[in-house]
Design an enzyme around this catalytic site. Structure first.
Site, mmCIF file in Angstrom:
data_model
loop_
_atom_site.group_PDB
_atom_site.id
_atom_site.type_symbol
_atom_site.label_atom_id
_atom_site.label_comp_id
_atom_site.label_asym_id
_atom_site.label_seq_id
_atom_site.Cartn_x
_atom_site.Cartn_y
_atom_site.Cartn_z
ATOM 1 N N GLU A 185 9.531 22.056 -17.159
ATOM 2 C CA GLU A 185 9.296 20.672 -16.758
ATOM 3 C C GLU A 185 8.650 19.937 -17.919
ATOM 4 O O GLU A 185 7.660 20.397 -18.491
ATOM 5 C CB GLU A 185 8.389 20.638 -15.519
ATOM 6 C CG GLU A 185 8.159 19.220 -15.037
ATOM 7 C CD GLU A 185 7.905 19.129 -13.540
ATOM 8 O OE1 GLU A 185 8.177 20.096 -12.810
ATOM 9 O OE2 GLU A 185 7.448 18.048 -13.112
ATOM 10 N N ARG A 186 9.239 18.819 -18.275
ATOM 11 C CA ARG A 186 8.782 18.005 -19.408
ATOM 12 C C ARG A 186 8.789 18.797 -20.707
ATOM 13 O O ARG A 186 7.977 18.562 -21.598
ATOM 14 C CB ARG A 186 7.391 17.419 -19.151
ATOM 15 C CG ARG A 186 7.226 16.729 -17.812
ATOM 16 C CD ARG A 186 8.272 15.687 -17.570
ATOM 17 N NE ARG A 186 8.123 15.064 -16.256
ATOM 18 C CZ ARG A 186 8.962 14.151 -15.791
ATOM 19 N NH1 ARG A 186 10.019 13.770 -16.501
ATOM 20 N NH2 ARG A 186 8.769 13.617 -14.618
ATOM 21 N N GLU A 309 1.721 14.460 -5.622
ATOM 22 C CA GLU A 309 3.163 14.331 -5.852
ATOM 23 C C GLU A 309 3.967 15.283 -4.970
ATOM 24 O O GLU A 309 4.870 15.978 -5.439
ATOM 25 C CB GLU A 309 3.493 14.574 -7.335
ATOM 26 C CG GLU A 309 2.809 13.572 -8.246
ATOM 27 C CD GLU A 309 3.236 13.658 -9.704
ATOM 28 O OE1 GLU A 309 3.502 14.773 -10.175
ATOM 29 O OE2 GLU A 309 3.272 12.608 -10.353
ATOM 30 N N ARG A 354 -3.735 3.297 -8.318
ATOM 31 C CA ARG A 354 -3.588 4.729 -8.619
ATOM 32 C C ARG A 354 -4.666 5.218 -9.580
ATOM 33 O O ARG A 354 -5.100 6.364 -9.527
ATOM 34 C CB ARG A 354 -2.191 4.953 -9.207
ATOM 35 C CG ARG A 354 -1.693 6.342 -9.002
ATOM 36 C CD ARG A 354 -0.292 6.452 -9.552
ATOM 37 N NE ARG A 354 -0.249 7.451 -10.605
ATOM 38 C CZ ARG A 354 0.832 7.774 -11.282
ATOM 39 N NH1 ARG A 354 1.968 7.150 -11.037
ATOM 40 N NH2 ARG A 354 0.797 8.699 -12.212
ATOM 41 N N LYS A 378 -7.177 15.212 -16.245
ATOM 42 C CA LYS A 378 -6.380 14.711 -17.374
ATOM 43 C C LYS A 378 -7.232 13.790 -18.228
ATOM 44 O O LYS A 378 -8.173 13.172 -17.735
ATOM 45 C CB LYS A 378 -5.141 13.965 -16.864
ATOM 46 C CG LYS A 378 -4.091 14.890 -16.269
ATOM 47 C CD LYS A 378 -2.783 14.156 -15.950
ATOM 48 C CE LYS A 378 -1.779 15.130 -15.350
ATOM 49 N NZ LYS A 378 -0.472 14.507 -15.026
ATOM 50 N N ASP A 383 -1.749 9.022 -16.426
ATOM 51 C CA ASP A 383 -0.877 10.190 -16.597
ATOM 52 C C ASP A 383 -0.420 10.358 -18.037
ATOM 53 O O ASP A 383 0.750 10.149 -18.319
ATOM 54 C CB ASP A 383 0.350 10.029 -15.678
ATOM 55 C CG ASP A 383 1.178 11.293 -15.609
ATOM 56 O OD1 ASP A 383 0.755 12.303 -16.179
ATOM 57 O OD2 ASP A 383 2.257 11.253 -14.996
ATOM 58 N N GLU A 411 5.787 14.054 -23.260
ATOM 59 C CA GLU A 411 6.491 13.425 -22.146
ATOM 60 C C GLU A 411 6.574 11.912 -22.305
ATOM 61 O O GLU A 411 7.603 11.307 -22.014
ATOM 62 C CB GLU A 411 5.760 13.780 -20.831
ATOM 63 C CG GLU A 411 6.349 13.111 -19.624
ATOM 64 C CD GLU A 411 5.617 13.474 -18.330
ATOM 65 O OE1 GLU A 411 4.663 14.278 -18.368
ATOM 66 O OE2 GLU A 411 6.019 12.944 -17.280
ATOM 67 N N TRP A 561 5.103 3.831 -8.797
ATOM 68 C CA TRP A 561 6.006 4.492 -9.742
ATOM 69 C C TRP A 561 6.811 3.437 -10.507
ATOM 70 O O TRP A 561 7.631 3.779 -11.347
ATOM 71 C CB TRP A 561 6.968 5.450 -9.010
ATOM 72 C CG TRP A 561 6.328 6.748 -8.598
ATOM 73 C CD1 TRP A 561 5.076 7.193 -8.937
ATOM 74 C CD2 TRP A 561 6.898 7.779 -7.788
ATOM 75 N NE1 TRP A 561 4.838 8.424 -8.378
ATOM 76 C CE2 TRP A 561 5.944 8.820 -7.659
ATOM 77 C CE3 TRP A 561 8.133 7.932 -7.144
ATOM 78 C CZ2 TRP A 561 6.179 9.982 -6.926
ATOM 79 C CZ3 TRP A 561 8.362 9.094 -6.412
ATOM 80 C CH2 TRP A 561 7.397 10.104 -6.297
HETATM 81 C C1 BDP Z 1 3.444 14.044 -14.710
HETATM 82 C C2 BDP Z 1 4.802 14.654 -14.880
HETATM 83 C C3 BDP Z 1 5.145 15.615 -13.781
HETATM 84 C C4 BDP Z 1 4.009 16.585 -13.578
HETATM 85 C C5 BDP Z 1 2.741 15.820 -13.269
HETATM 86 C C6 BDP Z 1 1.511 16.700 -13.151
HETATM 87 O O1 BDP Z 1 5.752 13.622 -14.924
HETATM 88 O O2 BDP Z 1 6.339 16.250 -14.168
HETATM 89 O O3 BDP Z 1 4.284 17.464 -12.548
HETATM 90 O O4 BDP Z 1 2.474 14.940 -14.317
HETATM 91 O O5 BDP Z 1 0.724 16.723 -14.097
HETATM 92 O O6 BDP Z 1 3.072 13.620 -15.978
HETATM 93 O O7 BDP Z 1 1.303 17.344 -12.143
#
Ligand code: BDP
Length: 720
Positions: A185-186, A309, A354, A378, A383, A411, A561
């Site tokens: 993923e990413r 998510e 958010r 994070k 994000d 990403e 989003w």
């Molecule tokens: C976002 C990504 C997604 C990740 C999510 C995460 O788009 O694919 O699952 O973060 O950190 O940046 O959980």
């Protein structure tokens, strides 16, 4: 015959191996030292090696030193298990009785589990040169050996070394977002490097080289699997595979973590519920933990993404984060494990900004988590955007260890196509003052435990590693992996120093070329911010895959989003009002931070659209209107990429051909994509500002409809 041998020697050892390098060796290339003067200085320290332990880590040290000596000096080494003369490299555990002979009067206090002392000195005969590395553990010695080899590879002076290093952060970690299907993923550097299909029987050399690279920069923990977790990894056949990886990594001081899907007790345990307060659920996790620790006694613990998510979590059962985290924490506690609980949450219904949701959810829980839970936050509140203000949770959780989550995989930063050196961005976050509990309490001091005395400290990077021959796709993306490790080890290292180390080990020690490449790297983050999201813009990229610009995008099922949600451009201006007249997210920061960012006069231009809806013609610092500055910033980003292209051309003769060409081609794509970002964003924002594109900025190549018509259904990195 003799002539032939000499010619062969010249070809093998003297000629510069510039042609065939593909980047697989990372910063551990150990190229031949061509300077005679430096060889003479280094040779005595390689004369022989006193290595007193014959363990797996000892073997790892022996192999690494041999590899390095063969590469840099052209010969293998002589190893001694008995300390004969005390010349060359002397590796000593602190328990060794001979220490006073080598280091009379030197205190060895405070080296901790992983620290080391490296000192050049004279052997007990008072004449012979030796380099002593002392540590409390074999892993500390391994780290000291890598430090020694780094110094040699950088051709540092060796006769005067006296360096005591202790890592500032406990968990120095890579989080892989790798799926069991081998997609990442990413991920933009190929497939996962974990070959689940052939594990546990087959140990790919790549696993060992991965461990070597990590150990060389101090990384000591890896989460193997995606945070969007698959419970299958917790089944017995997969745990056998995980054990094989853990066994391969152990000699290098690396502990394995797994992502744990909260609903695993239902999916693989046949239970009806995953409610964290249910006795059967508790027992299931306790049994599962025992099973894991029986196979992997030094298993690190679980990394959990819950109620975020669409991932399951305790809130599905009317419980809260601490109920879920503590239940899992008590399962791993008897074995010394921890639970890393992610703070990246935003509810699927809440209409609240958010930005605010993690703080709103977690601050009331401070003090409710068990002592082996770590909250992974994070770097910024949204994000991993090209630039984010520091996350307001840093400093706001005095009783809950908060650790850093950076993203190495790009990403939102041009995938593995753009040259973006991230250490300046990491440093910007680490050095930000949270003012909690007081002035000077930087994010770094929060996460290294000095602000609140956290029992656990950590810094993780979402890995940018894949099956590409050079691991990271873009040759320069290796530098971000390198920087994460180095900063987790010592966050006070400067981003330039780290870049210099990386360049000299990876490409060349030629001073002029190092200088030029350093310049390219240090300006590259500012460049990408400029050509993607200048002046505080954020989250205006393509939907889903996140490739390219799409500031007009407003079709997502959820408001937050949509790109339009984040920039809020209208006839009046642009930006998200997060002051008291807007969502008041600013109130989540300490007073002095609020004051500075609340006021258009005092806020740094780089945060403007993060916190204010700024009128198009607002005169910002620097004396231009916001609109003009926006346009000029985009152009500046492009100009920096053009300059990088010229700089790269100028180092051609000192960089190996294959990687030179790769970077050259990638810079070409980066340049085109930077222009695309500018043109797409400015043609779109101009429909609101109605202002002309100022002099000095190239006119867009196409109209807005063209940019809107582009679609990329197969852009990489988006698979689950
Ligand atoms: C976002 C990504 C997604 C990740 C999510 C995460 O788009 O694919 O699952 O973060 O950190 O940046 O959980």
């Amino acid at each position: 015959m003799r002539q032939f041998v000499i010619i062969l020697y010249v070809i093998v050892f003297i000629s510069k191996p510039v042609l065939a390098e593909n980047g697989y060796d990372l910063w551990l290339r150990y190229p031949q030292i061509t300077s005679n003067a430096y060889r003479q200085m280094a040779e005595p320290y390689f004369e022989k090696v006193f290595l007193p332990f014959n363990t797996q880590t000892g073997e790892a040290i022996r192999q690494e030193l041999n590899r390095a000596a063969l590469g840099m000096l052209g010969h293998q080494l002589v190893f001694e298990e008995k300390n004969a003369g005390g010349r060359g490299l002397v590796l000593l555990l602190t328990s060794d009785k001979s220490i006073p002979k080598f280091l009379p009067g030197t205190s060895l206090e405070g080296l901790g589990k992983e620290g080391f002392l490296i000192k050049s000195t004279k052997g007990p005969d008072g004449k012979s040169k030796c380099m002593v590395i002392v540590a409390n553990s074999e892993i500390g010695i391994l780290y000291g050996v890598f430090e020694f080899l780094r110094k040699v590879a950088m051709q540092a002076a060796l006769s005067d070394i006296n360096d005591r290093q202790v890592p500032k952060i406990g968990l120095r970690m890579l989080n892989h977002w790798d799926n069991l299907t081998m997609t990442v993923e990413r991920g933009y550097a190929g497939q996962s490097i974990w070959k689940w299909h052939t594990l546990p029987g087959y140990i790919d050399q790549r696993y060992i080289d991965y461990a070597r690279a990590n150990a060389s920069i101090g990384i000591n923990a890896v989460a193997l699997t995606n945070v969007n977790a698959n419970a299958t990894v917790l089944t017995e056949p997969y745990l056998q595979k995980v054990k094989a990886l853990a066994d391969a990594f152990r000699p290098y001081g690396i502990r394995v973590f797994l992502t744990a899907r909260f609903s695993a007790p239902i999916e693989i345990g046949k239970l009806k519920t995953a409610d964290p307060l249910d006795e059967n659920v508790k027992k299931w996790w306790a049994d599962k933990s025992r099973e894991i620790y029986t196979l992997i006694p030094d298993f690190g613990g679980f990394l959990v993404k819950a109620n975020s998510e669409g991932q399951p979590g305790p809130q599905n059962y009317g419980r809260n984060h601490h109920d879920g985290a503590n239940m899992m924490a008590s399962a791993v506690k008897p074995f010394g494990g921890v639970v890393i609980w992610r703070a990246f949450v935003y509810s699927s219904e809440t209409p609240e900004d958010r930005f605010k949701q993690p703080y709103t959810e977690f601050v009331p829980l401070d003090g409710k988590f068990s002592d082996n839970v770590i909250l992974q936050v994070k770097n910024g509140p949204i994000d991993f955007q090209p630039r984010e203000p520091f996350h307001p949770l840093f400093g706001a959780m005095p009783k809950t260890p908060t650790m850093m989550e950076f993203q190495l995989t790009q990403e939102y930063l041009g995938f593995a196509t753009h040259l973006v050196y991230l250490a300046p961005m990491f440093k910007e976050v680490l050095e930000a003052d949270t003012y909690r509990p007081q002035k000077g309490s930087t994010v770094a001091k929060v996460i290294d435990g000095s602000s609140y005395g956290y029992r656990h400290t950590g810094m993780a990077g979402v890995a940018n590693i894949g099956s590409d021959i050079n691991w990271t796709g873009h040759p320069f993306a290796q530098a971000n992996w390198y920087a994460l490790g180095r900063l987790a080890w010592n966050h006070s290292l400067g981003s330039e120093q780290i870049a210099r180390e990386w360049i000299e080990q990876t490409f060349t020690t030629d001073p002029a070329s190092v200088h030029t490449i350093l310049n390219m790297m240090t300006g590259s983050h500012e460049a990408v911010v400029n050509y993607m999201t200048p002046l505080g813009l954020h989250h205006i990229m393509g939907y889903g895959h996140h490739y390219g610009p799409a500031p007009w995008y407003n079709k997502a099922a959820r408001e937050d989003w949509n790109c339009t949600y984040f920039h809020k451009a209208d006839e009046k201006g642009i930006g998200f009002d997060r002051t008291a007249t807007g969502t008041n997210a600013l109130a989540q920061y300490a007073g002095p931070v609020q004051q500075q960012w609340n006021n258009l006069q005092t806020i740094d231009n780089k945060w403007l659209a993060w916190f204010h809806h700024v009128p198009w013609n607002y005169q910002i610092k620097g004396g231009t209107s916001f609109w003009d500055k926006l346009c000029l910033s985009y152009q500046q980003g492009i100009d920096t990429v053009s300059a990088m292209q010229r700089q790269w051309t100028s180092v051609k003769k000192n960089v190996n051909e294959q990687q030179f060409r790769q970077v050259e081609m990638l810079l070409g794509i980066q340049q085109k994509e930077a222009v695309w970002w500018k043109d797409a964003c400015l043609t779109y924002f101009q429909t609101f500002s109605k202002m002309p594109i100022p002099a000095g900025v190239q006119q867009p190549q196409h109209d807005l409809d063209y940019y809107k018509s582009l679609s990329f259904p197969y852009a990489p990195g988006n698979s689950h």
